[in-house]
Design an enzyme around this catalytic site. Structure first.
Site, PDB file in Angstrom:
ATOM      1  CB  CYS A  49      -0.903  -0.012   1.227  1.00  0.00           C
ATOM      2  SG  CYS A  49      -1.700   1.560   1.565  1.00  0.00           S
ATOM      3  CB  CYS A 342      42.898  28.282   6.454  1.00  0.00           C
ATOM      4  SG  CYS A 342      44.363  28.076   7.483  1.00  0.00           S
TER       5      CYS A 342
END
Length: 370
Positions: A49, A342
Site C-alpha cells: 500500500c 583554513c
C-alpha cells in the site's frame, strides 16, 4: 477493505483526477528548496500500500517529497483500476525525493526494509495481489549495489526465517497516482488510521523490529534542538584555547593543533553545537599547519563575512548556528573548487567514520562507502 474505502471516495469526487507521468531516468537533479539551489536525488520503492509507504518516508529528515504512483509494468498512463486488476504488471510504489546531504540512500533502504514483509511474494498484509509485491527500483549502478548489499546484510541477520523475495529492478517510467492517493494519510487521517490498524502491518513490524523501526534513519544534528549556552557555561565546557578561538576570534599555533595532520576518515563538527561542517574527503595538506578543506560538508552551516582586522581584508568563516569563529577561506586551494578553508582545530570535533551512526551522524555514512 481498501477497495471499499476507495470506492466511497471516488463517489464523493465530482471531478476525475488527472494522472501525471514523470520520467525518473537519472537520480539526480537541481531544485530550489526554500530559496536555495541544492542537489536532490530520487529513490523508488514498492512496499505494498503506497499510502503506508508514503507516510513512513515523510517522517524522515532530509526527505523533501514523497509521491505515490505506479511503476514496473507494461502499460502507459495506467489508472488505479487497471493496476488493481493485476494485468498491467505495475506495482504501487513511492518516489522519494531527498537531499543526500541530510539523508543517505542507505538510510532510505533501512526505512524500506523496516516498513515491509520482504518474505511475502503474494502481496503485503491484507492487500493481496501482484500489484502489492515488494521491490527496490534502482536509478543507477550505485543504488543497485547498495540495494543488493543491504538485502544480503538483512538475510545474514537471520531475522526472517523464510527467504527474502523482494526484487531489485532497474527503474522504468514512474507514473504519479491519482490526486486522491497523494498524502492520503493527511487528507483522510481517520480512514487511514483504521485502514493501517486493520492491515496488520504495524503489528508485524513491531514484532520484528520492536518499537523503533526507523532508528537507523535518525536525524543528524538538528538546529531546532540547539540552544547556544551562555559565556559562563561555554567557559566551563571548553578549554581555554577552544574558548578564545571560537568566542574571541583567536588563532591557534600552526603544526601544534589536533587535526592539521589527521588522515582518518570521518567528519568535522562544530565544537560548541555539533553542527556538521567539513568532511575528511575534502581535506588536503596545504602545508600551512592548519586543517584545510576545499569545501564545506553542509554549506548552509557556514557563514562568510569580511575580516578587516588585518590588511588586506580577509574572508572570515563562522558556523551558522553556534556563531563560532572557525578560520578563514582563501582562493588559493586545489581543484575542484580552488578554495582553501583554513580552519582552527580548536573549533572542531572529529567524528570518525566508525562512530557516525552511534553519534547521530548516520546520514553521512554514504560518503565513505566504496
Amino acid at each position: 477493505m481498501r477497495l471499499k474505502i476507495i470506492i466511497a471516495m471516488v463517489l464523493a469526487v465530482l471531478v476525475a483526477p488527472v494522472l501525471k507521468m514523470t520520467s525518473t531516468r537519472g537520480a539526480s537533479k537541481m531544485e530550489q528548496v526554500k530559496g536555495k539551489q541544492i542537489n536532490l536525488e530520487v529513490a523508488v520503492f514498492a512496499g505494498g500500500c503506497f499510502w503506508c509507504m508514503e507516510s513512513n518516508f515523510e517522517e524522515i529528515a532530509g526527505v523533501i517529497e514523497v509521491i505515490a504512483g505506479y511503476t514496473g509494468g507494461n502499460v502507459s498512463n495506467p489508472t488505479y483500476e487497471q493496476v488493481s486488476s493485476g494485468q498491467t504488471g505495475h506495482v504501487e510504489a513511492v518516489k522519494v525525493v531527498y537531499d543526500p546531504s541530510r539523508v543517505s540512500y542507505r538510510d532510505l533502504l533501512d526505512v524500506f526494509w523496516r516498513s515491509i514483509n520482504p518474505t511475502d511474494d503474494g502481496g503485503q498484509f491484507v492487500d493481496r495481489g501482484s500489484q502489492y509485491r515488494t521491490a527496490i527500483f534502482y536509478a543507477n549502478d550505485k543504488q543497485r549495489r547498495l540495494a543488493e548489499k543491504s538485502r544480503k546484510e538483512l538475510e545474514a541477520t537471520g531475522i526472517f526465517k523464510d527467504p527474502i523475495v523482494t526484487e531489485i529492478l532497474p527503474l522504468k517510467t514512474f507514473y504519479e497516482a491519482e490526486a486522491y492517493h497523494q498524502d492520503y494519510y493527511r487528507k483522510n487521517p481517520i480512514r487511514y488510521h483504521w485502514y493501517r490498524r486493520g492491515s496488520g502491518r504495524d503489528r508485524f513490524l513491531k514484532k520484528i523490529w520492536g518499537n523503533k523501526p526507523f532508528e537507523k534513519a535518525a536525524k543528524t544534528w538538528d538546529k531546532q534542538s540547539f540552544d547556544k549556552p551562555g559565556k559562563e557555561e561555554l567557559r566551563s565546557r571548553l578549554t581555554e584555547l577552544q574558548y578564545r578561538v571560537t568566542q574571541e576570534n583567536a588563532t591557534e599555533p600552526p603544526f601544534q593543533n589536533e587535526y592539521w595532520n589527521n588522515h582518518e576518515e570521518g567528519i568535522y563538527v562544530d565544537i560548541v553545537s555539533g553542527e556538521p561542517l567539513f568532511s575528511s574527503r575534502d581535506k588536503f595538506d596545504s602545508g600551512t599547519g592548519w586543517p584545510s578543506f576545499t569545501r564545506p560538508l553542509v554549506p548552509e552551516n557556514i557563514v562568510e563575512k569580511p575580516d578587516r582586522s588585518l590588511f588586506p581584508v580577509r574572508t572570515e568563516v563562522r558556523s551558522k548556528h553556534a556563531d563560532s569563529h572557525l578560520g578563514h577561506v582563501f582562493k588559493d586551494g586545489p581543484p575542484p573548487t580552488g578554495l582553501r578553508y583554513c580552519i582552527n582545530s580548536s573549533a572542531l570535533r572529529f567524528v570518525p567514520k566508525k562512530d557516525l551512526q552511534k553519534e547521530g551522524y548516520g546520514d553521512f555514512i554514504y560518503l565513505f562507502e566504496k
